[in-house]
Design a protein around this motif. Structure first.
Motif, PDB file in Angstrom:
ATOM      1  N   GLY A  45     -86.553   5.136  39.716  1.00 12.76           N
ATOM      2  CA  GLY A  45     -87.729   5.929  40.058  1.00 12.76           C
ATOM      3  C   GLY A  45     -88.983   5.459  39.351  1.00 12.76           C
ATOM      4  O   GLY A  45     -90.056   5.361  39.947  1.00 12.76           O
ATOM      5  N   LYS A  47     -89.453   2.436  38.090  1.00  9.64           N
ATOM      6  CA  LYS A  47     -89.772   1.085  38.564  1.00  9.64           C
ATOM      7  C   LYS A  47     -90.519   1.130  39.896  1.00  9.64           C
ATOM      8  O   LYS A  47     -91.541   0.466  40.068  1.00  9.64           O
ATOM      9  N   THR A  48     -90.040   1.947  40.840  1.00  9.62           N
ATOM     10  CA  THR A  48     -90.706   2.017  42.136  1.00  9.62           C
ATOM     11  C   THR A  48     -92.063   2.706  42.027  1.00  9.62           C
ATOM     12  O   THR A  48     -92.966   2.418  42.805  1.00  9.62           O
ATOM     13  N   LYS A  49     -92.211   3.621  41.050  1.00 10.31           N
ATOM     14  CA  LYS A  49     -93.518   4.253  40.842  1.00 10.31           C
ATOM     15  C   LYS A  49     -94.537   3.213  40.399  1.00 10.31           C
ATOM     16  O   LYS A  49     -95.672   3.189  40.872  1.00 10.31           O
ATOM     17  N   SER A  57     -89.974   6.311  45.123  1.00 11.46           N
ATOM     18  CA  SER A  57     -89.853   6.828  43.766  1.00 11.46           C
ATOM     19  C   SER A  57     -89.472   8.304  43.784  1.00 11.46           C
ATOM     20  O   SER A  57     -88.601   8.744  43.035  1.00 11.46           O
ATOM     21  N   TYR A  60     -85.832   8.671  44.580  1.00 14.05           N
ATOM     22  CA  TYR A  60     -84.963   8.384  43.440  1.00 14.05           C
ATOM     23  C   TYR A  60     -84.921   9.555  42.474  1.00 14.05           C
ATOM     24  O   TYR A  60     -83.888   9.860  41.898  1.00 14.05           O
ATOM     25  N   VAL A 101     -95.286  11.695  39.974  1.00 14.51           N
ATOM     26  CA  VAL A 101     -95.102  11.021  41.260  1.00 14.51           C
ATOM     27  C   VAL A 101     -95.482  11.958  42.404  1.00 14.51           C
ATOM     28  O   VAL A 101     -96.157  11.556  43.353  1.00 14.51           O
TER      29      VAL A 101
END
Length: 122
Positions: A45, A47-49, A57, A60, A101
């Motif tokens: 989460g 990392k994708t953010k 994110s 996740y 997020v």
């Protein structure tokens, strides 16, 4: 003159190696402070953010792609004793990361609910 240059170079080399080792230790300890049950989802989460993929994110944080569990709900079901030395800080950190997020993805109401749930638990 050559001895002084090699001494300075050696000192800078030692400082660089020491700083790198300390940074790697901090990075490792940052991701191992949370219980193993939520660690993978949190890592994915976050990392994708940072890659600006807020929808993924959010997924996740709220649900794993395997549909078995998700980081936030899993963290809510665990006793605070499962978290390491600073359980309140770690639990609220998960909530803050998720709510951040949600806010960035223009979803203030679910973000408020996550904040509220975290404060209620604490």
């Amino acid at each position: 003159m050559d001895a002084r240059i090699s001494t300075v170079f050696g000192a800078l080399m030692a400082l660089g190696v020491g700083s790198t080792a300390y940074g790697l230790y901090q990075f490792y300890s940052m991701f191992t402070m949370w219980p193993e049950e939520v660690r993978g989802d949190l890592r994915a989460g976050i990392k994708t953010k940072h890659q600006n993929d807020l929808n993924l994110s959010e997924r996740y944080f709220f649900q794993r792609l395997t549909q078995l569990s998700h980081a936030w709900e899993t963290a809510q079901t665990l006793p605070l004793a499962c978290f390491s030395t600073e359980p309140h800080l770690e639990f609220s950190g998960i909530a803050v990361a998720l709510a951040e997020v949600l806010e960035a993805n223009d979803r203030p109401q679910p973000a408020y609910e996550v904040y509220s749930a975290a404060l209620t638990r604490l």
